[in-house]
Design a protein around this motif. Structure first.
Motif, PDB file in Angstrom:
ATOM      1  N   SER A 118       0.815  -1.220   0.000  1.00 40.49           N
ATOM      2  CA  SER A 118       0.000   0.000   0.000  1.00 40.49           C
ATOM      3  C   SER A 118       0.848   1.270   0.000  1.00 40.49           C
ATOM      4  N   ASN A 119       2.146   1.127   0.142  1.00 43.13           N
ATOM      5  CA  ASN A 119       3.063   2.264   0.148  1.00 43.13           C
ATOM      6  C   ASN A 119       3.265   2.764  -1.287  1.00 43.13           C
ATOM      7  N   ASP A 120       3.093   4.053  -1.499  1.00 42.81           N
ATOM      8  CA  ASP A 120       3.262   4.637  -2.833  1.00 42.81           C
ATOM      9  C   ASP A 120       4.677   4.482  -3.382  1.00 42.81           C
ATOM     10  N   GLU A 121       5.645   4.238  -2.522  1.00 39.33           N
ATOM     11  CA  GLU A 121       7.024   4.070  -2.973  1.00 39.33           C
ATOM     12  C   GLU A 121       7.336   2.633  -3.405  1.00 39.33           C
ATOM     13  N   ASN A 122       6.374   1.740  -3.271  1.00 36.25           N
ATOM     14  CA  ASN A 122       6.567   0.360  -3.717  1.00 36.25           C
ATOM     15  C   ASN A 122       6.798   0.364  -5.222  1.00 36.25           C
ATOM     16  N   ARG A 123       7.811  -0.394  -5.681  1.00 33.69           N
ATOM     17  CA  ARG A 123       8.222  -0.352  -7.088  1.00 33.69           C
ATOM     18  C   ARG A 123       7.406  -1.268  -8.000  1.00 33.69           C
TER      19      ARG A 123
ATOM     20  N   VAL B 223       1.189  -0.777 -10.315  1.00 30.59           N
ATOM     21  CA  VAL B 223      -0.015  -0.535  -9.514  1.00 30.59           C
ATOM     22  C   VAL B 223      -1.011  -1.690  -9.641  1.00 30.59           C
TER      23      VAL B 223
ATOM     24  N   ARG C 215       0.205  -4.631  -7.627  1.00 28.66           N
ATOM     25  CA  ARG C 215       0.041  -4.339  -6.199  1.00 28.66           C
ATOM     26  C   ARG C 215      -1.405  -4.520  -5.780  1.00 28.66           C
TER      27      ARG C 215
END
Length: 115
Positions: free
Chosen positions: A64-69, A72, A75
């Motif tokens: 849920s972290n926007d910085e996850n690579r 979308v 995720r």
């Protein structure tokens, strides 16, 4: 030069993180397999569900972290899978279900995808 070195370290770190995730999923699979043999509402069952719940809670936080690579869409799919796993674990803990096989299968699929 420094940028290349940083990128190599970042890629190595990403690869190492995926490997750790795979190892943790495999540990969860082992615990769930033992719990399946022992049955619901046993010490082994509660140990397995606690471990896998903690693991997926961490995964969900990271996803849920926007910085996850990750992309979308991937995720979002993994978040849906994780929420399903958590619901199944709750059902197992309450004795409403003994769907260890379903949870094992999902964890195996995710672990295999981390190769």
């Amino acid at each position: 030069m420094y940028q290349r070195h940083y990128n190599e370290i970042a890629n190595d770190s990403y690869t190492a993180a995926r490997q750790r995730e795979k190892e943790l999923l495999e540990k969860g699979i082992k615990l769930l397999s033992m719990a399946r043999i022992r049955g619901v509402k046993t010490a082994e069952s509660f140990e397995a569900t606690h471990f896998v719940r903690s693991l997926w809670t961490t995964f969900l936080f990271d996803l849920s972290n926007d910085e996850n690579r990750l992309p979308v869409a991937l995720r979002a799919s993994l978040i849906s899978v994780g929420l399903w796993v958590l619901r199944e674990l709750d059902k197992i803990d309450s004795g409403e279900s003994a769907n260890f096989d379903g949870v094992i299968e999902i964890n195996r699929t995710i672990a295999d995808g981390l190769q």
